[in-house]
Scaffold this motif. Structure first.
Motif, PDB file in Angstrom:
ATOM      1  N   LEU A 109       0.834  -1.213   0.000  1.00 44.49           N
ATOM      2  CA  LEU A 109       0.000   0.000   0.000  1.00 44.49           C
ATOM      3  C   LEU A 109       0.863   1.255   0.000  1.00 44.49           C
ATOM      4  CD1 LEU A 109      -2.708  -1.090   2.591  1.00 44.49           C
ATOM      5  CD2 LEU A 109      -3.007  -0.839   0.129  1.00 44.49           C
ATOM      6  N   VAL A 110       1.899   1.264   0.837  1.00 43.07           N
ATOM      7  CA  VAL A 110       2.810   2.409   0.868  1.00 43.07           C
ATOM      8  C   VAL A 110       3.417   2.625  -0.517  1.00 43.07           C
ATOM      9  CG1 VAL A 110       4.983   3.283   1.818  1.00 43.07           C
ATOM     10  CG2 VAL A 110       3.306   2.199   3.330  1.00 43.07           C
ATOM     11  N   GLU A 111       3.902   1.555  -1.110  1.00 50.79           N
ATOM     12  CA  GLU A 111       4.511   1.636  -2.439  1.00 50.79           C
ATOM     13  C   GLU A 111       3.521   2.146  -3.487  1.00 50.79           C
ATOM     14  OE1 GLU A 111       6.038  -2.088  -4.333  1.00 50.79           O
ATOM     15  OE2 GLU A 111       7.957  -1.151  -3.838  1.00 50.79           O
ATOM     16  N   ALA A 112       2.254   1.795  -3.332  1.00 47.04           N
ATOM     17  CA  ALA A 112       1.240   2.193  -4.313  1.00 47.04           C
ATOM     18  C   ALA A 112       0.914   3.686  -4.255  1.00 47.04           C
ATOM     19  CB  ALA A 112      -0.046   1.381  -4.097  1.00 47.04           C
ATOM     20  N   VAL A 113       0.968   4.302  -3.072  1.00 47.45           N
ATOM     21  CA  VAL A 113       0.574   5.712  -2.966  1.00 47.45           C
ATOM     22  C   VAL A 113       1.761   6.669  -2.891  1.00 47.45           C
ATOM     23  CG1 VAL A 113      -1.654   5.166  -1.926  1.00 47.45           C
ATOM     24  CG2 VAL A 113       0.288   5.683  -0.445  1.00 47.45           C
ATOM     25  N   ALA A 114       2.935   6.190  -2.529  1.00 50.86           N
ATOM     26  CA  ALA A 114       4.100   7.064  -2.376  1.00 50.86           C
ATOM     27  C   ALA A 114       4.835   7.243  -3.699  1.00 50.86           C
ATOM     28  CB  ALA A 114       5.050   6.479  -1.335  1.00 50.86           C
ATOM     29  N   VAL A 115       5.438   8.414  -3.876  1.00 49.49           N
ATOM     30  CA  VAL A 115       6.292   8.626  -5.047  1.00 49.49           C
ATOM     31  C   VAL A 115       7.687   8.084  -4.786  1.00 49.49           C
ATOM     32  CG1 VAL A 115       5.023  10.587  -5.979  1.00 49.49           C
ATOM     33  CG2 VAL A 115       6.876  11.001  -4.365  1.00 49.49           C
ATOM     34  N   ASP A 116       8.018   7.905  -3.515  1.00 49.33           N
ATOM     35  CA  ASP A 116       9.306   7.349  -3.127  1.00 49.33           C
ATOM     36  C   ASP A 116       9.192   6.871  -1.683  1.00 49.33           C
ATOM     37  OD1 ASP A 116      11.968   6.632  -3.386  1.00 49.33           O
ATOM     38  OD2 ASP A 116      12.751   8.655  -3.117  1.00 49.33           O
ATOM     39  N   TRP A 117       9.961   5.877  -1.321  1.00 48.99           N
ATOM     40  CA  TRP A 117      10.020   5.423   0.054  1.00 48.99           C
ATOM     41  C   TRP A 117      11.325   4.674   0.265  1.00 48.99           C
ATOM     42  CZ3 TRP A 117      10.052   0.482   2.291  1.00 48.99           C
ATOM     43  CH2 TRP A 117       9.863  -0.587   1.413  1.00 48.99           C
ATOM     44  N   GLY A 118      11.713   4.514   1.503  1.00 45.76           N
ATOM     45  CA  GLY A 118      12.957   3.815   1.751  1.00 45.76           C
ATOM     46  C   GLY A 118      13.184   3.556   3.225  1.00 45.76           C
ATOM     47  N   VAL A 119      14.357   3.001   3.484  1.00 47.69           N
ATOM     48  CA  VAL A 119      14.767   2.614   4.828  1.00 47.69           C
ATOM     49  C   VAL A 119      16.188   3.120   5.031  1.00 47.69           C
ATOM     50  CG1 VAL A 119      15.180   0.662   6.382  1.00 47.69           C
ATOM     51  CG2 VAL A 119      13.409   0.504   4.613  1.00 47.69           C
ATOM     52  N   ALA A 120      16.444   3.698   6.189  1.00 53.42           N
ATOM     53  CA  ALA A 120      17.792   4.164   6.512  1.00 53.42           C
ATOM     54  C   ALA A 120      18.098   3.823   7.967  1.00 53.42           C
ATOM     55  CB  ALA A 120      17.910   5.669   6.279  1.00 53.42           C
ATOM     56  N   PRO A 121      19.338   3.465   8.248  1.00 54.80           N
ATOM     57  CA  PRO A 121      19.708   3.158   9.638  1.00 54.80           C
ATOM     58  C   PRO A 121      19.772   4.423  10.478  1.00 54.80           C
ATOM     59  CG  PRO A 121      21.638   3.081   8.218  1.00 54.80           C
ATOM     60  CD  PRO A 121      20.461   3.310   7.318  1.00 54.80           C
ATOM     61  N   LEU A 122      19.539   4.266  11.769  1.00 50.03           N
ATOM     62  CA  LEU A 122      19.708   5.340  12.739  1.00 50.03           C
ATOM     63  C   LEU A 122      20.875   4.977  13.634  1.00 50.03           C
ATOM     64  CD1 LEU A 122      16.004   5.974  13.830  1.00 50.03           C
ATOM     65  CD2 LEU A 122      17.407   7.416  12.343  1.00 50.03           C
ATOM     66  N   GLU A 123      21.594   5.950  14.085  1.00 53.31           N
ATOM     67  CA  GLU A 123      22.715   5.719  14.995  1.00 53.31           C
ATOM     68  C   GLU A 123      22.279   6.034  16.420  1.00 53.31           C
ATOM     69  OE1 GLU A 123      25.485   4.291  14.162  1.00 53.31           O
ATOM     70  OE2 GLU A 123      24.950   4.259  12.044  1.00 53.31           O
ATOM     71  N   PRO A 124      22.580   5.249  17.391  1.00 52.51           N
ATOM     72  CA  PRO A 124      23.457   4.087  17.347  1.00 52.51           C
ATOM     73  C   PRO A 124      22.726   2.800  16.965  1.00 52.51           C
ATOM     74  CG  PRO A 124      22.846   4.519  19.617  1.00 52.51           C
ATOM     75  CD  PRO A 124      22.202   5.598  18.775  1.00 52.51           C
ATOM     76  N   GLU A 125      21.377   2.828  16.999  1.00 49.63           N
ATOM     77  CA  GLU A 125      20.624   1.646  16.581  1.00 49.63           C
ATOM     78  C   GLU A 125      19.240   2.066  16.122  1.00 49.63           C
ATOM     79  OE1 GLU A 125      20.125  -1.065  19.836  1.00 49.63           O
ATOM     80  OE2 GLU A 125      19.639   0.524  21.219  1.00 49.63           O
ATOM     81  N   GLY A 126      18.572   1.157  15.473  1.00 53.65           N
ATOM     82  CA  GLY A 126      17.240   1.448  14.962  1.00 53.65           C
ATOM     83  C   GLY A 126      17.286   1.828  13.499  1.00 53.65           C
ATOM     84  N   ARG A 127      16.161   2.274  13.014  1.00 52.42           N
ATOM     85  CA  ARG A 127      16.058   2.670  11.605  1.00 52.42           C
ATOM     86  C   ARG A 127      14.885   3.601  11.426  1.00 52.42           C
ATOM     87  NH1 ARG A 127      14.387  -3.208   9.939  1.00 52.42           N
ATOM     88  NH2 ARG A 127      12.453  -3.253  11.065  1.00 52.42           N
ATOM     89  N   VAL A 128      14.847   4.206  10.273  1.00 53.26           N
ATOM     90  CA  VAL A 128      13.725   5.047   9.875  1.00 53.26           C
ATOM     91  C   VAL A 128      13.193   4.487   8.560  1.00 53.26           C
ATOM     92  CG1 VAL A 128      15.247   6.748   8.745  1.00 53.26           C
ATOM     93  CG2 VAL A 128      12.920   7.387   9.366  1.00 53.26           C
ATOM     94  N   VAL A 129      11.883   4.313   8.517  1.00 57.72           N
ATOM     95  CA  VAL A 129      11.207   3.943   7.269  1.00 57.72           C
ATOM     96  C   VAL A 129      10.402   5.177   6.890  1.00 57.72           C
ATOM     97  CG1 VAL A 129       9.648   2.338   6.111  1.00 57.72           C
ATOM     98  CG2 VAL A 129      11.085   1.533   7.992  1.00 57.72           C
ATOM     99  N   TRP A 130      10.610   5.677   5.674  1.00 62.36           N
ATOM    100  CA  TRP A 130      10.034   6.941   5.263  1.00 62.36           C
ATOM    101  C   TRP A 130       9.326   6.812   3.914  1.00 62.36           C
ATOM    102  CZ3 TRP A 130      11.790   8.672   0.619  1.00 62.36           C
ATOM    103  CH2 TRP A 130      12.988   8.122   0.149  1.00 62.36           C
ATOM    104  N   ALA A 131       8.450   7.764   3.663  1.00 63.05           N
ATOM    105  CA  ALA A 131       7.745   7.803   2.379  1.00 63.05           C
ATOM    106  C   ALA A 131       7.473   9.257   2.023  1.00 63.05           C
ATOM    107  CB  ALA A 131       6.419   7.029   2.464  1.00 63.05           C
ATOM    108  N   ALA A 132       7.483   9.536   0.739  1.00 60.52           N
ATOM    109  CA  ALA A 132       7.161  10.872   0.239  1.00 60.52           C
ATOM    110  C   ALA A 132       5.919  10.764  -0.643  1.00 60.52           C
ATOM    111  CB  ALA A 132       8.326  11.438  -0.576  1.00 60.52           C
TER     112      ALA A 132
END
Length: 137
Positions: A109-132
């Motif tokens: 669903l995210v992929e269907a409505v977003a023009v872009d999306w991705g995953v990036a690591p956070l320091e020192p741990e974790g991650r961010v999943v984002w969409a535009a």
């Protein structure tokens, strides 16, 4: 989706963030807060859907105690992100669940409505999943 840095690092007209406990109910809370904060932005329905799915995924698939939602309205897009505390090495990817499955369609669903999306690591741990989302104005 390959790991990548968020593309939102441009000037936002306005932005906000909110922190929620990593509980099942937080997806609905995030949806309500997103709708309230975005107000009459044209893509408010899509934004609410994306935030709901990203929070639900973070709560379900990580060992996080909290998640942080970040929202930004830029000139031509609305940027949404959910940060988690980690707890898994799996990279979020869309999958094709069978027709009878009750879950597993969130990133599709995210992929269907977003023009872009991705995953990036956070320091020192974790991650961010984002969409535009494209914001027509």
């Amino acid at each position: 989706m390959p790991e990548q840095r968020p593309s939102y690092r441009r000037q936002a007209a306005r932005s906000t963030r909110f922190r929620l406990r990593a509980e099942r109910e937080s997806a609905a809370v995030a949806r309500r807060l997103t709708r309230r904060w975005l107000g009459d932005v044209a893509v408010v329905d899509d934004a609410a859907l994306v935030v709901t799915e990203l929070v639900a995924n973070a709560v379900t698939h990580t060992g996080s105690r909290y998640v942080v939602c970040r929202l930004a309205v830029c000139e031509d897009e609305v940027w949404l992100a959910v940060e988690d505390e980690g707890g898994t090495s799996a990279v979020p990817r869309p999958r094709a669940p069978d027709d009878e499955a009750e879950c597993g369609r969130g990133l599709l669903l995210v992929e269907a409505v977003a023009v872009d999306w991705g995953v990036a690591p956070l320091e020192p741990e974790g991650r961010v999943v984002w969409a535009a989302l494209k914001n027509p104005g």
